[in-house]
Write an enzyme that holds these catalytic residues in place. Structure first.
Site, PDB file in Angstrom:
ATOM      1  N   HIS B  70      11.216  51.489  18.375  1.00 39.13           N
ATOM      2  CA  HIS B  70      10.022  50.935  19.495  1.00 39.13           C
ATOM      3  C   HIS B  70      10.843  50.389  20.610  1.00 39.13           C
ATOM      4  CE1 HIS B  70       6.947  51.186  16.130  1.00 39.13           C
ATOM      5  NE2 HIS B  70       7.024  52.377  16.935  1.00 39.13           N
ATOM      6  N   GLU B  73      11.066  46.299  21.589  1.00 34.98           N
ATOM      7  CA  GLU B  73      11.450  45.307  20.519  1.00 34.98           C
ATOM      8  C   GLU B  73      13.142  45.144  20.614  1.00 34.98           C
ATOM      9  OE1 GLU B  73      10.268  47.089  16.859  1.00 34.98           O
ATOM     10  OE2 GLU B  73       7.998  46.896  17.416  1.00 34.98           O
ATOM     11  N   HIS B 197      12.844  46.933  12.846  1.00 35.88           N
ATOM     12  CA  HIS B 197      11.695  46.703  14.017  1.00 35.88           C
ATOM     13  C   HIS B 197      11.703  45.089  14.275  1.00 35.88           C
ATOM     14  CE1 HIS B 197       9.726  50.681  14.111  1.00 35.88           C
ATOM     15  NE2 HIS B 197      10.425  50.819  13.031  1.00 35.88           N
TER      16      HIS B 197
END
Lengths: 93, 310
Positions: B70, B73, B197
């Site tokens: 992602h 992040e 994450h």
């Protein structure tokens, strides 16, 4: 470059399953500009919602009208981004 | 003049080019230990690089780590850089790192979503997904952590291309995901997958797409418990742990479920620290504390994998 002046991140604490369901209504399909940073999940886990300045009144009104408690985690997203950029440039030097 | 790993600022956020350049430097500084492997290319034709840490042998058991799937992040890519450097500099110095690398290989993909990462630097800091065009929609990108063939299309993912949780048209539609699938399947001896994450302070394991406990639930749970306990000893940061479905919500099509379904028993996902003030915009002065506290937990998992061959 997209800017986020006046946009806020709301830290939302749902009280029960019904409020979690309501928060899920604020998804991208119905409100394309709002953006969950942390999605409403199970009880005890807060949700964080990025709200553009143009929708703040509406979204806060929605939360208030359903008695969903929240606080403002980030008052102005762009201020943090400016700070982040400043730090990166300084480091590069 | 080539930059040096000793002058690189690990406590700062960096662009894609800077990180890719640093990877070359790391390889240059540790030529007998570290190499760079291109496992594919992104939708916008950026190379997908993996750092391979190996002391030799042929197709040894391996541990896979990825960060930045992602793109927004940023703390995760930064932790990936710090961790890669820690492993490279720790070999021959740190007994745990040395023991792991004397028997196993470690692969780290620091920027698993380079198109998204470049986009966060150039255009939209909040971009999470890939940058692929979706036929019939004006909305761009697929959530690469809902695109895996593990309960694909189920709860916790969306069929709406405008959603941040859009799963994509079919499993592994994203080149960034398919490249990892091809690499891990082609390797055939990956024993652990750790996908990193941010930001919920959790250490999670399968299943995500269903609430039933995984066959190895007890072992994974015990290992997660030890890892978060050791993480907390550094700065007192409290993590929760458990299966994805029981700890957050049912989420279909995730990395760790795919890995587990494909025979990787030690399959985990980290959600790095949350100071409660910044969300994804964690200030860069948090990079080294975050990486430092995450390290013992990563090491716990890697040592457990080393000591529990299967």
């Amino acid at each position: 470059k997209k800017t986020f002046v006046g946009d806020q991140v709301l830290h939302i604490t749902p009280r029960d399953e019904e409020q979690i369901t309501l928060l899920r209504l604020l998804d991208d399909q119905t409100h394309p500009e709002v953006n969950y940073w942390r999605h409403p999940s199970i009880l005890g886990h807060p949700a964080d919602l990025l709200v553009p300045s143009s929708r703040l009144q509406e979204i806060k009104g929605f939360l208030d009208s359903h008695n969903i408690s929240y606080s403002t985690m980030i008052e102005d997203v762009q201020k943090l981004l400016d700070e982040e950029m400043k730090t990166m440039i300084k480091s590069r030097r | 003049t080539r930059s040096s790993t000793s002058t690189f600022d690990f406590g700062s956020y960096h662009t894609l080019d800077e990180i890719y350049d640093w990877m070359n430097t790391l390889v240059h500084d540790h030529p007998t230990l570290v190499s760079k492997v291109q496992i594919g290319q992104s939708y916008e034709s950026r190379p997908l690089y993996v750092l391979k840490f190996s002391t030799g042998g042929s197709n040894r058991s391996a541990i896979w780590l990825d960060t930045g799937i992602h793109s927004r992040e940023w703390i995760t890519q930064a932790v990936g850089v710090w961790t890669a450097n820690k492993i490279a500099t720790g070999y021959g110095q740190d007994p745990s790192i040395t023991a792991i690398l004397d028997s196993m290989d470690v692969f780290i993909e620091i920027i698993a979503n380079p198109d998204g990462f470049a986009f966060t630097h150039s255009t939209d800091r909040m971009w999470r997904k890939t940058r692929s065009i979706n036929a019939g929609s004006h909305c761009i990108g697929v959530d690469p952590n809902r695109n895996w063939d593990a309960g694909f299309g189920g709860s916790g993912s969306s069929s709406n291309p405008c959603s941040e949780l859009y799963r994509g048209p079919y499993a592994h539609s994203e080149g960034e995901v398919q490249a990892i699938v091809d690499f891990i399947c082609g390797h055939g001896n990956v024993k652990a997958v750790i996908s990193i994450h941010s930001y919920s302070q959790m250490l999670l394991f399968p299943y995500g797409y269903k609430t039933a406990p995984a066959p190895n639930h007890q072992e994974l749970n015990e290992l997660a418990k030890k890892a978060v306990s050791d993480l907390a000893t550094i700065f007192g940061t409290k993590y929760t742990y458990g299966s994805i479905a029981e700890t957050i919500y049912v989420a279909a099509g995730t990395t760790v479920d795919w890995a587990y379904k494909n025979g990787v028993k030690y399959s985990f996902t980290f959600e790095l620290r949350d100071t409660g003030h910044y969300g994804f915009l964690l200030p860069s002065n948090q990079i080294i504390p975050t990486a430092t506290e995450t390290w013992p937990a990563l090491l716990d998992i890697m040592i457990h994998v080393l000591e529990h061959p299967y």
